[in-house]
Design a protein around this motif. Sequence first.
Motif, PDB file in Angstrom:
ATOM      1  N   ILE A 249      28.800 -14.446 -19.548  1.00 17.82           N
ATOM      2  CA  ILE A 249      29.116 -13.610 -18.305  1.00 17.82           C
ATOM      3  C   ILE A 249      28.015 -13.061 -17.672  1.00 17.82           C
ATOM      4  CG2 ILE A 249      30.054 -11.164 -17.472  1.00 17.82           C
ATOM      5  CD1 ILE A 249      32.436 -12.870 -18.080  1.00 17.82           C
TER       6      ILE A 249
ATOM      7  N   THR B  99      34.941  -3.487 -18.888  1.00 17.82           N
ATOM      8  CA  THR B  99      35.617  -4.200 -20.218  1.00 17.82           C
ATOM      9  C   THR B  99      36.746  -5.103 -19.927  1.00 17.82           C
ATOM     10  OG1 THR B  99      34.552  -2.442 -21.505  1.00 17.82           O
ATOM     11  CG2 THR B  99      36.354  -3.869 -22.749  1.00 17.82           C
TER      12      THR B  99
ATOM     13  N   ILE C  56      36.117  -8.182 -17.797  1.00 15.81           N
ATOM     14  CA  ILE C  56      35.210  -9.291 -18.681  1.00 15.81           C
ATOM     15  C   ILE C  56      36.411  -9.896 -19.569  1.00 15.81           C
ATOM     16  CG2 ILE C  56      33.650  -9.492 -20.566  1.00 15.81           C
ATOM     17  CD1 ILE C  56      32.027  -7.118 -19.287  1.00 15.81           C
TER      18      ILE C  56
ATOM     19  N   LEU D 281      33.981  -6.366 -26.967  1.00 18.71           N
ATOM     20  CA  LEU D 281      33.187  -7.342 -26.425  1.00 18.71           C
ATOM     21  C   LEU D 281      32.444  -7.948 -27.599  1.00 18.71           C
ATOM     22  CD1 LEU D 281      32.167  -5.721 -22.927  1.00 18.71           C
ATOM     23  CD2 LEU D 281      33.873  -7.312 -23.607  1.00 18.71           C
TER      24      LEU D 281
ATOM     25  N   ILE E 189      26.106 -11.348 -22.267  1.00 22.44           N
ATOM     26  CA  ILE E 189      26.370 -10.917 -21.052  1.00 22.44           C
ATOM     27  C   ILE E 189      24.944 -10.764 -20.326  1.00 22.44           C
ATOM     28  CG2 ILE E 189      27.016  -9.043 -19.483  1.00 22.44           C
ATOM     29  CD1 ILE E 189      29.332  -8.437 -21.548  1.00 22.44           C
TER      30      ILE E 189
ATOM     31  N   LEU F 225      26.840 -10.173 -14.781  1.00 24.42           N
ATOM     32  CA  LEU F 225      27.632  -9.179 -13.928  1.00 24.42           C
ATOM     33  C   LEU F 225      26.343  -8.953 -12.921  1.00 24.42           C
ATOM     34  CD1 LEU F 225      28.603  -6.529 -16.638  1.00 24.42           C
ATOM     35  CD2 LEU F 225      30.008  -8.072 -15.233  1.00 24.42           C
TER      36      LEU F 225
END
Length: 333
Positions: free
Chosen positions: A58, A119, A122, A9, A14, A60
């Motif tokens: 992203i 992971t 994503i 990543l 994130i 979450l």
Amino acid sequence: MQQRDDHLLHGVSILVVEDEVVFRQQLLAFLIQQGAMVGAVGDGEAALEAIGQQHYDIILMDLIMPKMGGVELLENLAHFSGTVVVISGKSTMADLRQVMALGASDFLVKPITDFKEITNTILTNLSMAEEHNLQMEFSEFSEHKAHFKANDVQASLVLQEIMPEPTQELMGYFCHYRLKGQSLFPILKQIDANHVAFLVVDICLMGDEGVIAAVIINGFFQDMWNRLSINDPSSLQPSQALSSLNKILNAADLRAPVGCLYGVIKDDCVSFANAGLLDVPAPFDQAQPGLALGLNASAHYLECLVRLSEIGFSLRFKNLVDDCISLKLFPVA
């Protein structure tokens, strides 16, 4: 995005929105270990504040949280340009339908026993989002291409309109350019309070498609500069910007490639990347000229950062058909 096996990543930003402290810390530690740039908050209100201050690729997020839960947060993310993945327990089919209808891209159910699933989720969603954006941009490009091919006079008029004023002042810099011929042109813009962006575009090999490409390139960068206001930093990364534009031009199947130098000035430094312009003068010769735009969809462009001299810079060169450009930029008191 460049990835390594131990940092899958790497470079991904994130935001974790989770009220359970232990699980939030576990997520944070895992994502950092994977190379991500991570922020963490405990509720939806804090999440809205965070994305108003920084761009995230992203989010979450949990569904059940104090102050503002996940559903209400999703309802307030209409202008978020990234991807939302919901991680929640006590999920039902109704939950799934609701969060997907509100714009979530994926849904993971607690408890998560293998964090590698996060992971993989994503990376899959980032890849799909990039492909979707490329398709949308290519569709727009194709529409413009067909329109301007049928309206050559209008295309030429539009090109004249996008040409910047030959002399102007931008963020304390005096800018002036001169052109010889019709196959080279610059675009200059102050894109926020701290940055000036500039392009030099070479369409000498494109024949009657040159004007079309020039208009579309201008539109691409204007859109990207506008997205800076919603914390999308793509326009500040010349290598990434040229790579994105290159994919669109490659898919458009143009008769010839386009040369382009793109730079961003902040304070007394300029970052830049070169897509196919040859024999550019210092300091821009420090970036090896990569492939011209449209030749290879996977082309990458070296990005350089140099300090401007006290007199700014002067960019003078000629292209393959001996058209010339002289672009001067220097600070004023």
